[in-house]
Design a protein around this motif. Structure first.
Motif, PDB file in Angstrom:
ATOM      1  N   THR A 270      52.501  41.412  28.599  1.00  0.00           N
ATOM      2  CA  THR A 270      52.639  42.687  29.311  1.00  0.00           C
ATOM      3  C   THR A 270      51.570  42.803  30.390  1.00  0.00           C
ATOM      4  O   THR A 270      50.599  42.020  30.417  1.00  0.00           O
ATOM      5  CB  THR A 270      52.519  43.864  28.314  1.00  0.00           C
ATOM      6  N   ASP A 271      51.764  43.766  31.270  1.00  0.00           N
ATOM      7  CA  ASP A 271      50.733  44.055  32.272  1.00  0.00           C
ATOM      8  C   ASP A 271      49.454  44.524  31.587  1.00  0.00           C
ATOM      9  O   ASP A 271      49.488  45.085  30.483  1.00  0.00           O
ATOM     10  CB  ASP A 271      51.210  45.156  33.224  1.00  0.00           C
ATOM     11  N   SER A 272      48.340  44.349  32.253  1.00  0.00           N
ATOM     12  CA  SER A 272      47.077  44.880  31.746  1.00  0.00           C
ATOM     13  C   SER A 272      47.170  46.390  31.594  1.00  0.00           C
ATOM     14  O   SER A 272      47.686  47.083  32.478  1.00  0.00           O
ATOM     15  CB  SER A 272      45.934  44.538  32.697  1.00  0.00           C
ATOM     16  N   PRO A 273      46.690  46.932  30.475  1.00  0.00           N
ATOM     17  CA  PRO A 273      46.693  48.393  30.319  1.00  0.00           C
ATOM     18  C   PRO A 273      45.559  49.078  31.053  1.00  0.00           C
ATOM     19  O   PRO A 273      45.436  50.304  31.000  1.00  0.00           O
ATOM     20  CB  PRO A 273      46.539  48.557  28.803  1.00  0.00           C
ATOM     21  N   PHE A 274      44.711  48.289  31.736  1.00  0.00           N
ATOM     22  CA  PHE A 274      43.530  48.835  32.392  1.00  0.00           C
ATOM     23  C   PHE A 274      43.732  48.807  33.902  1.00  0.00           C
ATOM     24  O   PHE A 274      43.269  47.899  34.598  1.00  0.00           O
ATOM     25  CB  PHE A 274      42.282  48.048  31.990  1.00  0.00           C
ATOM     26  N   SER A 275      44.430  49.802  34.388  1.00  0.00           N
ATOM     27  CA  SER A 275      44.763  49.862  35.804  1.00  0.00           C
ATOM     28  C   SER A 275      43.510  49.893  36.671  1.00  0.00           C
ATOM     29  O   SER A 275      42.583  50.668  36.417  1.00  0.00           O
ATOM     30  CB  SER A 275      45.611  51.112  36.081  1.00  0.00           C
ATOM     31  N   GLY A 276      43.487  49.037  37.679  1.00  0.00           N
ATOM     32  CA  GLY A 276      42.382  49.024  38.631  1.00  0.00           C
ATOM     33  C   GLY A 276      41.177  48.223  38.207  1.00  0.00           C
ATOM     34  O   GLY A 276      40.200  48.130  38.952  1.00  0.00           O
ATOM     35  N   SER A 277      41.212  47.624  37.011  1.00  0.00           N
ATOM     36  CA  SER A 277      40.077  46.845  36.533  1.00  0.00           C
ATOM     37  C   SER A 277      40.332  45.364  36.786  1.00  0.00           C
ATOM     38  O   SER A 277      41.151  44.739  36.095  1.00  0.00           O
ATOM     39  CB  SER A 277      39.843  47.078  35.035  1.00  0.00           C
ATOM     40  N   GLY A 278      39.625  44.796  37.757  1.00  0.00           N
ATOM     41  CA  GLY A 278      39.796  43.385  38.061  1.00  0.00           C
ATOM     42  C   GLY A 278      39.423  42.481  36.911  1.00  0.00           C
ATOM     43  O   GLY A 278      40.067  41.454  36.676  1.00  0.00           O
ATOM     44  N   ALA A 279      38.388  42.871  36.158  1.00  0.00           N
ATOM     45  CA  ALA A 279      37.953  42.049  35.031  1.00  0.00           C
ATOM     46  C   ALA A 279      38.994  42.006  33.926  1.00  0.00           C
ATOM     47  O   ALA A 279      39.009  41.080  33.112  1.00  0.00           O
ATOM     48  CB  ALA A 279      36.633  42.588  34.470  1.00  0.00           C
ATOM     49  N   ASN A 280      39.869  43.030  33.888  1.00  0.00           N
ATOM     50  CA  ASN A 280      40.878  43.115  32.844  1.00  0.00           C
ATOM     51  C   ASN A 280      42.291  42.840  33.353  1.00  0.00           C
ATOM     52  O   ASN A 280      43.269  43.203  32.703  1.00  0.00           O
ATOM     53  CB  ASN A 280      40.823  44.495  32.183  1.00  0.00           C
ATOM     54  N   ALA A 281      42.396  42.183  34.491  1.00  0.00           N
ATOM     55  CA  ALA A 281      43.712  41.811  35.008  1.00  0.00           C
ATOM     56  C   ALA A 281      44.185  40.528  34.325  1.00  0.00           C
ATOM     57  O   ALA A 281      43.376  39.691  33.913  1.00  0.00           O
ATOM     58  CB  ALA A 281      43.642  41.608  36.516  1.00  0.00           C
ATOM     59  N   ASN A 282      45.507  40.391  34.195  1.00  0.00           N
ATOM     60  CA  ASN A 282      46.045  39.145  33.643  1.00  0.00           C
ATOM     61  C   ASN A 282      45.694  37.965  34.540  1.00  0.00           C
ATOM     62  O   ASN A 282      45.528  38.096  35.754  1.00  0.00           O
ATOM     63  CB  ASN A 282      47.572  39.232  33.524  1.00  0.00           C
ATOM     64  N   SER A 283      45.593  36.791  33.938  1.00  0.00           N
ATOM     65  CA  SER A 283      45.406  35.568  34.703  1.00  0.00           C
ATOM     66  C   SER A 283      46.688  35.209  35.448  1.00  0.00           C
ATOM     67  O   SER A 283      47.749  35.816  35.233  1.00  0.00           O
ATOM     68  CB  SER A 283      45.004  34.423  33.769  1.00  0.00           C
ATOM     69  N   ARG A 284      46.594  34.212  36.309  1.00  0.00           N
ATOM     70  CA  ARG A 284      47.766  33.747  37.053  1.00  0.00           C
ATOM     71  C   ARG A 284      48.859  33.325  36.061  1.00  0.00           C
ATOM     72  O   ARG A 284      48.579  32.640  35.064  1.00  0.00           O
ATOM     73  CB  ARG A 284      47.363  32.560  37.932  1.00  0.00           C
ATOM     74  N   PRO A 285      50.095  33.744  36.299  1.00  0.00           N
ATOM     75  CA  PRO A 285      51.168  33.386  35.363  1.00  0.00           C
ATOM     76  C   PRO A 285      51.286  31.879  35.169  1.00  0.00           C
ATOM     77  O   PRO A 285      50.987  31.092  36.066  1.00  0.00           O
ATOM     78  CB  PRO A 285      52.425  33.947  36.034  1.00  0.00           C
ATOM     79  N   ARG A 286      51.702  31.506  33.969  1.00  0.00           N
ATOM     80  CA  ARG A 286      51.981  30.104  33.657  1.00  0.00           C
ATOM     81  C   ARG A 286      53.307  30.068  32.899  1.00  0.00           C
ATOM     82  O   ARG A 286      53.751  31.084  32.364  1.00  0.00           O
ATOM     83  CB  ARG A 286      50.857  29.494  32.811  1.00  0.00           C
TER      84      ARG A 286
END
Length: 282
Positions: A44-60
């Protein structure tokens, strides 16, 4: 305010990982955590909107949003990368409530995840674990009120406020006692929609159950804690607030295993070992 449906959110790393810092967020709505459905997670998408540290990694491949991944295909990480980690001092029962609320800061660098080792230096002295109901902040929050505090809560996880008691006596700010590397295990996931008013909290030390307590035993409750904290600072998505430890604890030493339990969330298990950064004597 109507409680939202309960679900689990976790920050995880695929096995094998494409890089040491790769991570994704996964979700699970199954009420039985150990059922077949409870072991199948959805990316799922990160639940922490606007947080770069908590963004998902590049899809694989196999890890695009909506993909279903089995629990054996990843390891659990600490559920967020926080800007701030805060704890509450003397927050047990009426004696704690009779005192003004008081927070302490724990270094974000002290956070580790499930299964990671709590590392003790040879000079640290007496160290206790503290199992704590832990708030995971979901949005930027400042100046909260009792009416709005709950809107800043994404959910709850388990935190272990590892504390060096000898250092706590000599360090008025508790920095050396609370912020050592590995002194804040957190996880294994976030539970949303949880009624936190009366949850059993306890520790299992080397397989022995210590005397438990309840979140009802906390002097200052979650909403009040968030109002207090945001009266003087801004909380950010992914920040962690450890609410206090009302149960029994015991000294930990290298070779031990500590399991922190919070009802409705589960278990957070960590081994204890000697500090890896200390040189081994010749």
């Amino acid at each position: 305010m109507t409680a939202s449906p309960s679900r689990r959110l976790a920050r995880v790393r695929p096995v094998p990982a494409a890089s040491p810092d790769e991570h994704f967020f996964v979700a699970n709505d199954a009420p039985d955590f150990d059922s077949p459905a409870g072991l199948s997670w959805t990316v799922t998408d990160s639940p922490f909107s606007g947080s770069g540290a908590n963004a998902n990694s590049r899809p694989r491949p196999g890890w695009e949003n909506g993909s279903v991944v089995e629990q054996g295909a990843f390891t659990f990480l600490a559920p967020s990368v926080p800007v701030n980690v805060l704890g509450m001092a003397h927050n047990t029962g009426q004696p704690g409530r009779d005192l003004p609320p008081q927070a302490f800061h724990k270094a974000a660098s002290s956070v580790i995840g499930p299964g990671d080792a709590i590392e003790l230096s040879s000079t640290v002295g007496y160290v206790d674990p503290e199992a704590e109901l832990t708030v995971v902040v979901g949005r930027v929050a400042r100046g909260l009120t009792l009416d709005t505090a709950r809107s800043a809560v994404l959910g709850f996880t388990i935190g272990n406020d590892v504390s060096a008691r000898d250092l706590q006596k000599s360090d008025q700010l508790w920095i050396s006692a609370k912020s050592q590397d590995t002194f804040t295990p957190v996880g294994p996931w976030i539970v949303t929609g949880l009624d936190d008013s009366d949850l059993a909290i306890g520790i299992v030390h080397n397989g022995v159950d210590l005397k438990p307590a309840s979140s009802a035993d906390l002097g200052w409750k979650v909403d009040e804690i968030l109002v207090y904290l945001t009266s003087f600072m801004t909380l950010h998505p992914g920040d962690l607030v450890l609410t206090g430890f009302p149960a029994e604890c015991v000294r930990i030493q290298p070779g031990d295993t500590v399991v922190c339990r919070v009802e409705g969330i589960g278990e957070l298990a960590n081994p204890v070992r000697s500090a890896s950064w200390e040189e081994t004597p010749a």
